[in-house]
Design a protein around this motif. Sequence first.
Motif, mmCIF file in Angstrom:
data_model
loop_
_atom_site.group_PDB
_atom_site.id
_atom_site.type_symbol
_atom_site.label_atom_id
_atom_site.label_comp_id
_atom_site.label_asym_id
_atom_site.label_seq_id
_atom_site.Cartn_x
_atom_site.Cartn_y
_atom_site.Cartn_z
ATOM 1 N N ASN A 245 1.817 6.994 8.238
ATOM 2 C CA ASN A 245 2.932 6.982 7.290
ATOM 3 C C ASN A 245 3.322 5.541 6.989
ATOM 4 O O ASN A 245 4.089 4.913 7.721
ATOM 5 N N SER A 246 2.781 5.011 5.904
ATOM 6 C CA SER A 246 3.009 3.601 5.567
ATOM 7 C C SER A 246 4.466 3.329 5.215
ATOM 8 O O SER A 246 4.972 2.238 5.468
ATOM 9 N N LEU B 292 -5.579 3.839 -3.207
ATOM 10 C CA LEU B 292 -5.640 3.265 -1.869
ATOM 11 C C LEU B 292 -6.945 3.648 -1.172
ATOM 12 O O LEU B 292 -7.599 2.805 -0.561
ATOM 13 N N TRP B 293 -7.336 4.907 -1.288
ATOM 14 C CA TRP B 293 -8.561 5.359 -0.616
ATOM 15 C C TRP B 293 -9.818 4.798 -1.270
ATOM 16 O O TRP B 293 -10.846 4.634 -0.613
ATOM 17 N N ASN C 152 -0.802 4.328 -5.605
ATOM 18 C CA ASN C 152 -1.328 5.667 -5.786
ATOM 19 C C ASN C 152 -2.275 5.974 -4.631
ATOM 20 O O ASN C 152 -3.106 5.148 -4.252
ATOM 21 N N THR C 153 -2.158 7.172 -4.064
ATOM 22 C CA THR C 153 -2.931 7.512 -2.859
ATOM 23 C C THR C 153 -4.429 7.423 -3.096
ATOM 24 O O THR C 153 -5.171 6.876 -2.263
ATOM 25 N N ARG D 3 -4.424 -1.695 5.375
ATOM 26 C CA ARG D 3 -5.012 -0.654 4.540
ATOM 27 C C ARG D 3 -5.513 0.518 5.398
ATOM 28 O O ARG D 3 -5.337 1.689 5.060
ATOM 29 N N TYR E 21 0.819 -1.206 0.000
ATOM 30 C CA TYR E 21 0.000 0.000 0.000
ATOM 31 C C TYR E 21 0.858 1.265 0.000
ATOM 32 O O TYR E 21 0.437 2.305 -0.513
ATOM 33 N N SER E 22 2.078 1.168 0.535
ATOM 34 C CA SER E 22 2.966 2.338 0.529
ATOM 35 C C SER E 22 3.406 2.685 -0.890
ATOM 36 O O SER E 22 3.806 3.823 -1.160
ATOM 37 N N LYS F 173 -3.865 4.311 5.133
ATOM 38 C CA LYS F 173 -4.683 5.485 4.822
ATOM 39 C C LYS F 173 -4.435 6.614 5.811
ATOM 40 O O LYS F 173 -4.465 7.791 5.447
#
Length: 440
Positions: A390-391, A168-169, A164-165, A383, A160-161, A387
């Motif tokens: 800081n992954s 992920l959301w 794309n942000t 996850r 997940y790090s 979200k």
Amino acid sequence: MDITGKHLRTQIPRSSQGILQLSPKRPSVVNAIKASNHDRLKHLIPIRHARMSASPFAFYRGTAGIMAQDLACQPHTEIKVQAIGDCHLMNFGGFATPERTLIFDANDFDETLPASWEWDVKRLATSFVLAGRNNQLREADARELAVKVSTYYRQSIYEYSQMNTLDLWYMKFEAHRLLDNTTSEKLKNVLRNAINKAEKATQQQVFYKITQSVLGSFEIADQHPLIYHPVDLEKEKNAILSFMKDYERTLQADRRVLLGKFRVVDIALKVVGVGSVGTRCYVVLLMNEKDEPLFLQAKEARNSVLEGYTAKSRYKHQGERIVQGQRLVQAASDIFLGWSTGYEGRHFYLRQLRDRKIAPDIDTFDKDILMAYAGLCGRMLARAHAKTGNSNTISNYMGKSDAIDEAIGKFAVTYANQTEKDYAEFTKAIKSGRLKVTKE
């Protein structure tokens, strides 16, 4: 590239995550239970004790406060995420999104607060050790469940790090997709049955189960001692109208329009959960002009058990704390999720009651299904943390080896042993009469 996580290993070695060191000031189990009973409905406290006495696993579900204190005494990284707080395997499950897609996610946020990521991981891993023992698995298998939670969390937090942000959301664990991607026929059957059951769990089904017709109108049927009407029902009904107006203001404008199509018909008190028994919880029955039902659950929101060991909530209203934490963590949330203030300034949050919910039937899970579920919960938790935290830092701290997984497994087994000792002390207090129980 974030290397802060790697540097943290010199201060908080990954092996130290396997340590359990109890505070010399740790209160006795009886005193801790009595403290957690403060301001609960007194006649329901013996039911709470009875539910917690069913097994060490049931006891664990009711003692998030004890573990919060214990976790705060252990080495921790202080890498903050929106922690679930009471992160055990029964607080994950299935429910319908506003688009009516069935997904799996975390679904209980009474204790949510920003805190160190590993507190959630350790509580979740320990719950799997206790569930494995409860289901008569070999000790090595119970430990492997905890390791699997950490392994899937570690691998997923890295995955997940790199995402794309926005992706992920938007990401969801859709039930039908999980079913299609599962190769185990045994697990397919479990998922298929759960999905079929959830798709039938509509508001209309709840209506048939818990209401009765009285003189041409509908009311919630009393099922003492678990569902019952307040003594002064008219007073409660009048108070709920003001309560509902405050609640409406916490909803989006379109959802206020939808709620406005329903009127309050009846309210009743309801006993819920294990650890929550004794807190104030109401079922509110609303109906529209077509006599279509809508059930809302208004649950008392108390201070998070984490609050004494991390920063205070930014929200003065505990219901808002829960709702905002839930909206942050979940991939999708109930359209009726909101908050309000009731009698004596008590805080509540509201959501739909039993809207296509799936609760894992853990007692029937064998080793293979528990292992698969451990991996799924680890991924869902990763996850949630990716979200809200800081992954990169978490991933760099955990690393690519299984060092942290072995440490989490060691901690989970040790804490499960401590839970069994605490449970023995708890049941001893029940037998001696120091803690009262009432069978349902």
